[in-house]
Design a protein around this motif. Structure first.
Motif, PDB file in Angstrom:
ATOM      1  N   LYS A  16      53.534 -81.023 132.675  1.00 50.73           N
ATOM      2  CA  LYS A  16      52.466 -80.129 133.168  1.00 50.73           C
ATOM      3  C   LYS A  16      52.367 -78.512 132.946  1.00 50.73           C
ATOM      4  O   LYS A  16      53.370 -77.605 133.072  1.00 50.73           O
ATOM      5  N   ILE A  40      58.313 -83.799 133.305  1.00 49.46           N
ATOM      6  CA  ILE A  40      57.997 -84.601 133.903  1.00 49.46           C
ATOM      7  C   ILE A  40      58.630 -85.712 133.444  1.00 49.46           C
ATOM      8  O   ILE A  40      58.664 -86.190 132.019  1.00 49.46           O
ATOM      9  N   LYS A  41      59.364 -87.201 133.854  1.00 48.23           N
ATOM     10  CA  LYS A  41      59.917 -88.047 132.823  1.00 48.23           C
ATOM     11  C   LYS A  41      59.366 -88.662 132.022  1.00 48.23           C
ATOM     12  O   LYS A  41      60.825 -89.460 131.296  1.00 48.23           O
ATOM     13  N   ASP A  42      58.474 -89.650 132.978  1.00 51.23           N
ATOM     14  CA  ASP A  42      58.013 -90.600 132.152  1.00 51.23           C
ATOM     15  C   ASP A  42      56.198 -90.805 132.459  1.00 51.23           C
ATOM     16  O   ASP A  42      55.686 -89.996 132.865  1.00 51.23           O
ATOM     17  N   LYS A  44      54.338 -93.401 133.655  1.00 53.01           N
ATOM     18  CA  LYS A  44      53.672 -93.750 134.889  1.00 53.01           C
ATOM     19  C   LYS A  44      53.817 -92.390 135.950  1.00 53.01           C
ATOM     20  O   LYS A  44      53.071 -92.181 136.414  1.00 53.01           O
ATOM     21  N   GLU A  45      54.598 -91.498 136.032  1.00 53.33           N
ATOM     22  CA  GLU A  45      54.744 -90.234 136.534  1.00 53.33           C
ATOM     23  C   GLU A  45      53.691 -88.886 136.312  1.00 53.33           C
ATOM     24  O   GLU A  45      53.121 -88.982 136.885  1.00 53.33           O
ATOM     25  N   ALA A  46      53.805 -89.095 134.230  1.00 52.50           N
ATOM     26  CA  ALA A  46      52.667 -88.449 134.450  1.00 52.50           C
ATOM     27  C   ALA A  46      51.410 -88.775 134.791  1.00 52.50           C
ATOM     28  O   ALA A  46      50.957 -87.799 134.444  1.00 52.50           O
ATOM     29  N   LEU A  48      50.288 -90.163 137.484  1.00 52.61           N
ATOM     30  CA  LEU A  48      50.371 -89.826 138.875  1.00 52.61           C
ATOM     31  C   LEU A  48      50.328 -88.695 139.062  1.00 52.61           C
ATOM     32  O   LEU A  48      49.883 -87.836 139.600  1.00 52.61           O
ATOM     33  N   GLU A  49      51.263 -87.635 138.118  1.00 49.30           N
ATOM     34  CA  GLU A  49      50.828 -85.819 138.297  1.00 49.30           C
ATOM     35  C   GLU A  49      49.501 -86.060 138.148  1.00 49.30           C
ATOM     36  O   GLU A  49      49.472 -84.788 138.496  1.00 49.30           O
ATOM     37  N   LYS A  52      47.594 -85.761 140.603  1.00 51.32           N
ATOM     38  CA  LYS A  52      47.084 -84.772 141.228  1.00 51.32           C
ATOM     39  C   LYS A  52      46.827 -83.032 141.137  1.00 51.32           C
ATOM     40  O   LYS A  52      47.262 -82.275 141.552  1.00 51.32           O
TER      41      LYS A  52
END
Length: 81
Positions: A16, A40-42, A44-46, A48-49, A52
């Motif tokens: 990010k 960001i680790k993966d 899916k988290e990317a 979600l981030e 935001k």
């Protein structure tokens, strides 16, 4: 930091960031320098981030050679070119 430095430090990682320096090539903004906010680790988290992200913040994978942002020109309320 330069994009090449980020790629070496964090290979194949989602990050990010905010743009510090860029230039235009036709209808694309090519990013030269960024301000790293977080890694960001993966995927899916990317995603979600990404939801935001504030204005001017981006999520991108360091597997790409360079950061290219496609610019879209809007004409009025309902149209785009």
């Amino acid at each position: 930091m330069k994009w090449e430095e980020i790629r070496k430090q964090y290979p194949n990682t989602f990050i990010k960031f905010e743009i510090v320096d860029s230039h235009m090539e036709e209808d694309k903004e090519i990013v030269d320098e960024i301000a790293l906010i977080k890694t960001i680790k993966d995927g899916k988290e990317a995603m979600l981030e990404h939801l935001k992200c504030k204005t001017g913040q981006y999520i991108y994978n360091t597997a790409k050679d360079r950061v290219e942002i496609q610019m879209i020109k809007y004409i009025g309320i309902r149209g785009k070119i």
